[in-house]
Design a protein around this motif. Sequence first.
Motif, PDB file in Angstrom:
ATOM      1  N   LEU A  80       1.669  -6.986  22.423  1.00 16.42           N
ATOM      2  CA  LEU A  80       2.179  -5.887  22.547  1.00 16.42           C
ATOM      3  C   LEU A  80       4.058  -6.024  22.827  1.00 16.42           C
ATOM      4  O   LEU A  80       4.596  -7.048  23.411  1.00 16.42           O
ATOM      5  CB  LEU A  80       1.882  -4.859  24.098  1.00 16.42           C
ATOM      6  CG  LEU A  80       0.616  -4.467  23.705  1.00 16.42           C
ATOM      7  CD1 LEU A  80       0.266  -3.807  25.147  1.00 16.42           C
ATOM      8  CD2 LEU A  80       0.157  -4.012  22.939  1.00 16.42           C
TER       9      LEU A  80
ATOM     10  N   ALA B  44      -6.237  -3.995  14.882  1.00 12.94           N
ATOM     11  CA  ALA B  44      -4.893  -3.212  14.748  1.00 12.94           C
ATOM     12  C   ALA B  44      -4.981  -2.272  15.150  1.00 12.94           C
ATOM     13  O   ALA B  44      -4.072  -1.353  15.277  1.00 12.94           O
ATOM     14  CB  ALA B  44      -4.171  -4.525  13.898  1.00 12.94           C
ATOM     15  N   LYS B  45      -5.616  -1.313  13.873  1.00 10.12           N
ATOM     16  CA  LYS B  45      -6.314   0.040  12.938  1.00 10.12           C
ATOM     17  C   LYS B  45      -7.049   1.046  14.899  1.00 10.12           C
ATOM     18  O   LYS B  45      -6.053   2.030  15.124  1.00 10.12           O
ATOM     19  CB  LYS B  45      -6.894  -0.049  12.611  1.00 10.12           C
ATOM     20  CG  LYS B  45      -5.873  -0.065  11.302  1.00 10.12           C
ATOM     21  CD  LYS B  45      -7.020   0.084   9.536  1.00 10.12           C
ATOM     22  CE  LYS B  45      -6.609  -0.781   8.936  1.00 10.12           C
ATOM     23  NZ  LYS B  45      -7.587  -0.435   7.549  1.00 10.12           N
TER      24      LYS B  45
ATOM     25  N   GLN C 171      -3.414   0.186  17.561  1.00  7.70           N
ATOM     26  CA  GLN C 171      -2.572   1.424  17.218  1.00  7.70           C
ATOM     27  C   GLN C 171      -3.027   3.072  17.860  1.00  7.70           C
ATOM     28  O   GLN C 171      -1.780   3.507  17.626  1.00  7.70           O
ATOM     29  CB  GLN C 171      -1.480   1.247  16.079  1.00  7.70           C
ATOM     30  CG  GLN C 171      -1.731  -0.008  15.543  1.00  7.70           C
ATOM     31  CD  GLN C 171      -1.103  -0.400  13.893  1.00  7.70           C
ATOM     32  OE1 GLN C 171      -2.435  -0.336  13.394  1.00  7.70           O
ATOM     33  NE2 GLN C 171      -0.068  -0.623  14.542  1.00  7.70           N
ATOM     34  N   GLN C 172      -4.186   3.189  17.328  1.00  6.59           N
ATOM     35  CA  GLN C 172      -4.577   4.813  17.934  1.00  6.59           C
ATOM     36  C   GLN C 172      -4.256   5.253  18.882  1.00  6.59           C
ATOM     37  O   GLN C 172      -4.545   6.063  19.585  1.00  6.59           O
ATOM     38  CB  GLN C 172      -5.927   5.203  17.482  1.00  6.59           C
ATOM     39  CG  GLN C 172      -5.713   5.307  15.532  1.00  6.59           C
ATOM     40  CD  GLN C 172      -7.105   4.977  15.375  1.00  6.59           C
ATOM     41  OE1 GLN C 172      -7.700   6.056  16.148  1.00  6.59           O
ATOM     42  NE2 GLN C 172      -7.187   4.781  13.989  1.00  6.59           N
TER      43      GLN C 172
ATOM     44  N   SER D  16       2.362   5.127  24.791  1.00  2.00           N
ATOM     45  CA  SER D  16       3.904   5.317  23.342  1.00  2.00           C
ATOM     46  C   SER D  16       4.450   4.684  24.039  1.00  2.00           C
ATOM     47  O   SER D  16       5.970   4.794  23.045  1.00  2.00           O
ATOM     48  CB  SER D  16       3.979   6.828  23.442  1.00  2.00           C
ATOM     49  OG  SER D  16       4.663   7.023  24.559  1.00  2.00           O
TER      50      SER D  16
ATOM     51  N   SER E 139       4.582  -1.160  21.313  1.00  2.65           N
ATOM     52  CA  SER E 139       4.022  -1.256  20.412  1.00  2.65           C
ATOM     53  C   SER E 139       3.153  -2.681  20.106  1.00  2.65           C
ATOM     54  O   SER E 139       3.358  -3.050  21.073  1.00  2.65           O
ATOM     55  CB  SER E 139       4.472  -1.151  19.409  1.00  2.65           C
ATOM     56  OG  SER E 139       6.016  -1.898  19.844  1.00  2.65           O
ATOM     57  N   LEU E 140       1.969  -2.551  19.261  1.00  2.00           N
ATOM     58  CA  LEU E 140       1.433  -3.874  19.041  1.00  2.00           C
ATOM     59  C   LEU E 140       1.940  -4.474  18.101  1.00  2.00           C
ATOM     60  O   LEU E 140       2.604  -3.999  16.956  1.00  2.00           O
ATOM     61  CB  LEU E 140       0.151  -3.202  18.289  1.00  2.00           C
ATOM     62  CG  LEU E 140      -0.757  -4.733  17.336  1.00  2.00           C
ATOM     63  CD1 LEU E 140      -1.494  -5.040  19.316  1.00  2.00           C
ATOM     64  CD2 LEU E 140      -2.137  -4.199  16.887  1.00  2.00           C
TER      65      LEU E 140
ATOM     66  N   ALA F 299       2.774  -6.503  13.486  1.00  2.00           N
ATOM     67  CA  ALA F 299       3.539  -5.123  12.714  1.00  2.00           C
ATOM     68  C   ALA F 299       4.608  -5.847  11.669  1.00  2.00           C
ATOM     69  O   ALA F 299       4.223  -4.782  10.119  1.00  2.00           O
ATOM     70  CB  ALA F 299       4.110  -4.604  13.895  1.00  2.00           C
TER      71      ALA F 299
ATOM     72  N   GLU G  91       4.427  -3.893   7.651  1.00  2.87           N
ATOM     73  CA  GLU G  91       5.290  -2.073   7.630  1.00  2.87           C
ATOM     74  C   GLU G  91       5.717  -1.608   6.594  1.00  2.87           C
ATOM     75  O   GLU G  91       5.247  -2.143   5.334  1.00  2.87           O
ATOM     76  CB  GLU G  91       6.960  -2.211   8.732  1.00  2.87           C
ATOM     77  CG  GLU G  91       6.260  -2.848  10.008  1.00  2.87           C
ATOM     78  CD  GLU G  91       8.035  -3.188  10.310  1.00  2.87           C
ATOM     79  OE1 GLU G  91       8.470  -3.637   9.623  1.00  2.87           O
ATOM     80  OE2 GLU G  91       7.308  -3.148  11.683  1.00  2.87           O
TER      81      GLU G  91
END
Length: 149
Positions: free
Chosen positions: A39, A115-116, A119-120, A124, A127-128, A145, A149
């Motif tokens: 992270l 990853a999906k 990320q959920q 906040s 970030s991954l 990541a 993008e």
Amino acid sequence: MSIIRVTKKFHFEMAHALFQYDGLCRNIHGHTYNLEITLLGEIRNEPGHPKDGMVIDFGNLKQLVKKHIVNKFDHSLVVNSLFPAEHIEAFKKATERLIVLDFQPTSENMVVYFAKILQQVLPSNVSLFSIRLYETATSYAEWFASDNE
């Protein structure tokens, strides 16, 4: 303000079979997977706060990854939904922990899927950054990541 990367390692056992693969991996077989989650975030600068000096509490990261990935996939059989229905039924009879995915359960696809998921559910303030999934001691897939993008 310092941006820092923190990494936590996990491991789990998982079996899979690759649908219509042209080698031995078309058969059900298992691996000891090693998973590294990295992270990116700022160090908390709140003297007196219990999380002061941390990007994320490693215990919180452990809980998230175990809940959403490790506990789900550990000792599971993971297969592609393209297997014929009779095979899926046979897999269901053979194991209590069957996961049927809409893709081939390769390490490459699994890191994208993980990853999906992460990320959920990540807080906040972080970030991954990357995921590395070792399928064997010498073979792994990575997701960054910045590449997605």
